[in-house]
Write an enzyme that holds these catalytic residues in place. Sequence first.
Site, short mmCIF file in Angstrom:
data_model
loop_
_atom_site.label_atom_id
_atom_site.label_comp_id
_atom_site.label_asym_id
_atom_site.label_seq_id
_atom_site.Cartn_x
_atom_site.Cartn_y
_atom_site.Cartn_z
N HIS A 1 0.93 -1.07 0.01
CA HIS A 1 -0.06 -0.05 -0.01
C HIS A 1 0.82 1.13 0.06
O HIS A 1 0.63 2.30 0.70
CB HIS A 1 -0.84 0.00 1.33
CG HIS A 1 -1.81 -1.19 1.21
ND1 HIS A 1 -2.49 -1.59 2.55
CD2 HIS A 1 -2.46 -1.97 0.37
CE1 HIS A 1 -3.16 -2.55 2.11
NE2 HIS A 1 -3.34 -2.68 0.78
N TYR B 1 19.79 -4.77 -19.59
CA TYR B 1 19.54 -5.14 -18.19
C TYR B 1 18.66 -6.50 -18.05
O TYR B 1 18.48 -7.25 -16.98
CB TYR B 1 18.77 -4.25 -17.45
CG TYR B 1 19.87 -3.04 -17.00
CD1 TYR B 1 20.73 -3.08 -15.85
CD2 TYR B 1 19.90 -1.90 -18.00
CE1 TYR B 1 21.51 -2.27 -15.92
CE2 TYR B 1 20.57 -0.80 -17.63
CZ TYR B 1 21.59 -1.29 -16.45
OH TYR B 1 22.44 0.01 -16.12
N ASP C 1 12.59 3.51 -19.04
CA ASP C 1 13.53 2.43 -18.66
C ASP C 1 12.66 1.39 -17.92
O ASP C 1 12.72 0.05 -18.73
CB ASP C 1 14.77 2.85 -17.75
CG ASP C 1 15.68 3.53 -18.29
OD1 ASP C 1 15.71 3.80 -19.60
OD2 ASP C 1 16.51 3.92 -17.40
N HIS D 1 -7.05 0.93 -3.92
CA HIS D 1 -6.48 -0.35 -3.06
C HIS D 1 -4.98 -0.18 -2.99
O HIS D 1 -4.29 0.07 -1.94
CB HIS D 1 -6.88 -1.62 -3.78
CG HIS D 1 -6.39 -2.93 -3.06
ND1 HIS D 1 -7.04 -4.06 -3.26
CD2 HIS D 1 -5.40 -3.10 -2.01
CE1 HIS D 1 -6.26 -4.82 -2.34
NE2 HIS D 1 -5.47 -4.29 -1.57
#
Lengths: 231, 231, 231, 231
Positions: free
Chosen positions: C111, C228, C134, C174
């Site tokens: 949260h 990456y 990215d 939420h």
Amino acid sequence: MPITEVPAHLRAAVDAAKEKVAALHAELPRWELVVWTAGNVSERVSNPDGDDLLVIKPSGVAYDDITPGSMVVCDLEGNLVEGDRSPSSDTAAHAYVYTHMPEVGGVVHTHSTYATAWAARAEEIPCVLTMMADEFGGPVPVGPFAIIGDDSIGRGIVETLSGHRSPAVLMRNHGPFTIGKDARAAVKAAVMVEEVARTVHVSRQLGEPLPIAQEHVDSLYARYQNVYGQH
Amino acid sequence: MPITEVPAHLRAAVDAAKEKVAALHAELPRWELVVWTAGNVSERVSNPDGDDLLVIKPSGVAYDDITPGSMVVCDLEGNLVEGDRSPSSDTAAHAYVYTHMPEVGGVVHTHSTYATAWAARAEEIPCVLTMMADEFGGPVPVGPFAIIGDDSIGRGIVETLSGHRSPAVLMRNHGPFTIGKDARAAVKAAVMVEEVARTVHVSRQLGEPLPIAQEHVDSLYARYQNVYGQH
Amino acid sequence: MPITEVPAHLRAAVDAAKEKVAALHAELPRWELVVWTAGNVSERVSNPDGDDLLVIKPSGVAYDDITPGSMVVCDLEGNLVEGDRSPSSDTAAHAYVYTHMPEVGGVVHTHSTYATAWAARAEEIPCVLTMMADEFGGPVPVGPFAIIGDDSIGRGIVETLSGHRSPAVLMRNHGPFTIGKDARAAVKAAVMVEEVARTVHVSRQLGEPLPIAQEHVDSLYARYQNVYGQH
Amino acid sequence: MPITEVPAHLRAAVDAAKEKVAALHAELPRWELVVWTAGNVSERVSNPDGDDLLVIKPSGVAYDDITPGSMVVCDLEGNLVEGDRSPSSDTAAHAYVYTHMPEVGGVVHTHSTYATAWAARAEEIPCVLTMMADEFGGPVPVGPFAIIGDDSIGRGIVETLSGHRSPAVLMRNHGPFTIGKDARAAVKAAVMVEEVARTVHVSRQLGEPLPIAQEHVDSLYARYQNVYGQH
């Protein structure tokens, strides 16, 4: 005649102040009031036989490297009396306060974010929290713009806080200075002024905080000062 | 001819730089300038007999795993000279700065929140705090939008900072890069640019901070640079 | 036929996942994504001979008390297979994602403040930072309002993220759920979504951040994923 | 007849409460709900043979110095029964709550920033997050302005929270008080009220959070209270 070393009869008091001031510096990063080497705490060492001294952090020392032995001692003109490093560049302001406000035993200066943000607008913090009434007895006032390096910061602090309930002043475009009966009380005021600056800022972002009636401010302040004194 | 290993006469200097750069990386999470593996610090190793080298963090290493031995050495084209991992993907930008600004000994890059927020609006930070006048000598400038992976970030930094008082540039939509005489000075500038970005942001949320007259900015900057130098 | 215990051939993989998932939970409070016992990390344990399992935090356990041995194992219906405590009440959502997105090896739910603030307005985070291009390849999308306790959260996540570049979804009113090839990648995405949610929020408080052209978003994303991968 | 010492049959329960209350105080600075010595946690010690007692932090003690032995014991009028220091100045408010709400076993008071900011505007926090529906069952209500030092704070808490789902009240211009079946539950509520106060504040800074339909608030609350009880 300038003092050139710590008088023997003040040795114990100076060493105790060095311990205390060094330890209190750890409260500044702890409560996120400072970054890097910014900020400083000092305490007066009263001299029954002559001029008082003050103990303060040296300039540019990292918080991790602060020890009682690294603290420096100055006279109330800001001249170095004892220590291996230059005193903080704010020493003149601290010394001016001790000279002109004999009831003050501790001074703290930070650039804590929210207090400095109010200072940049030259806007006093309105008293809309019971903890502000307790600790500050009303709004936190703004001091004048002052150039660093002469008496003007010290004068601005003294002119603003003399006869004022608040132990904190927001120096315009600069940041907060706080005072207390000793260094610990001044550190507490530095912590509290950032706390109330932040909380009132956040409250005002979404509307207008409700004022507290002056009579309630007065009674909260009177109660707190009586029950707790200045601590 | 590319350098393929650290020359013997630079071994001690390289090892000292690795120690220093590794330790300085801890300041980035400490002052909340980075998350995860983001951010990097480098330092130039001057070579009296040839091309300089630089020491930088490898790509993708967690802050807890940074040790002097994990630091990598590159030439000023960004090629790996020594190290077990790939250099940070920002190495080309650091190398470009060292090549084109011979007075620079350290470079730092972060995505610190408030500085990056100004960068996303391509808005310079106005000089409304005495600590900004001290450290930056005026506003913090914005650099161009630049694609990652070629010279454009390095060029943007150099074009913006050359001849500018500020040791920090806000690269548009990207984040701050800072420079200094060594890595420690560049880290200090990275800490300070976030501090002033945050404080001025907070101040402007509830109104307009008061400007500081140019003559006062100039005198604060001159005093600070004389008293403190670049540290 | 429901699995009632960890099959022998998965014992080593389950124990390794428990170690990893327990350790990764420490990243949630470290980067200030959770308070108290909120938030959870899970990882898939692939089963070449049958149905996969997942390892997740039990419900209501304090972060200081998380150990590999306290982690629980569930099947992909969310039923408890091994463990002394009830699985997190979000287990059904994690399980649904593993069932319907076979490429996903890790799921995280928090949260975290800024991501949840965007979620409460059901507003996607625009792509105005190179680090967003990215990591997310564009804006961070919003998922539907879903009641806790049945499939609706899991369905909302899967419907929003299937075929989307972003590894993060802001579930309306939420909070964020993130996915990755393993638990570490999903934790990284949870850290990064809060970072970009905060930075874009702060930037928009004082004006409108500049957009990044779609071609630049695309090239930044392509480069980052190639260099990456998903880590 | 006032109790003047801890009855022998309550000794074990009082000592256990001192351990627990001392440990729970560490959660207040950990989750950044307090600065300096502000904030306090108490727990009721039920007395089957007479009047209940409460265990609370003494006034003005630093968080680092809190130990089980430094906790104080009071009767439900707020009179000191055991301890070397004065009880917190908020003890009367805690005691009033225990007297008038027999189901309450723990009380917490802080000046946490965002909750206090809503309190300064006397504005309830709307229920726009599923975690608010879970924990608070609806909005977090505002209590009246009350002077410190008599019954008025305690009365304001009891009047606002009696029959209300929320375990937290925002006392106007003052800050949040929270209640629970024991001290741990009240601390959890103190953590959660700041979390939702901050998240809803941030969400509203850039627009209007979407409401959650009352039927969904009700079902989320019912589920959470059944599954988790009050922990």
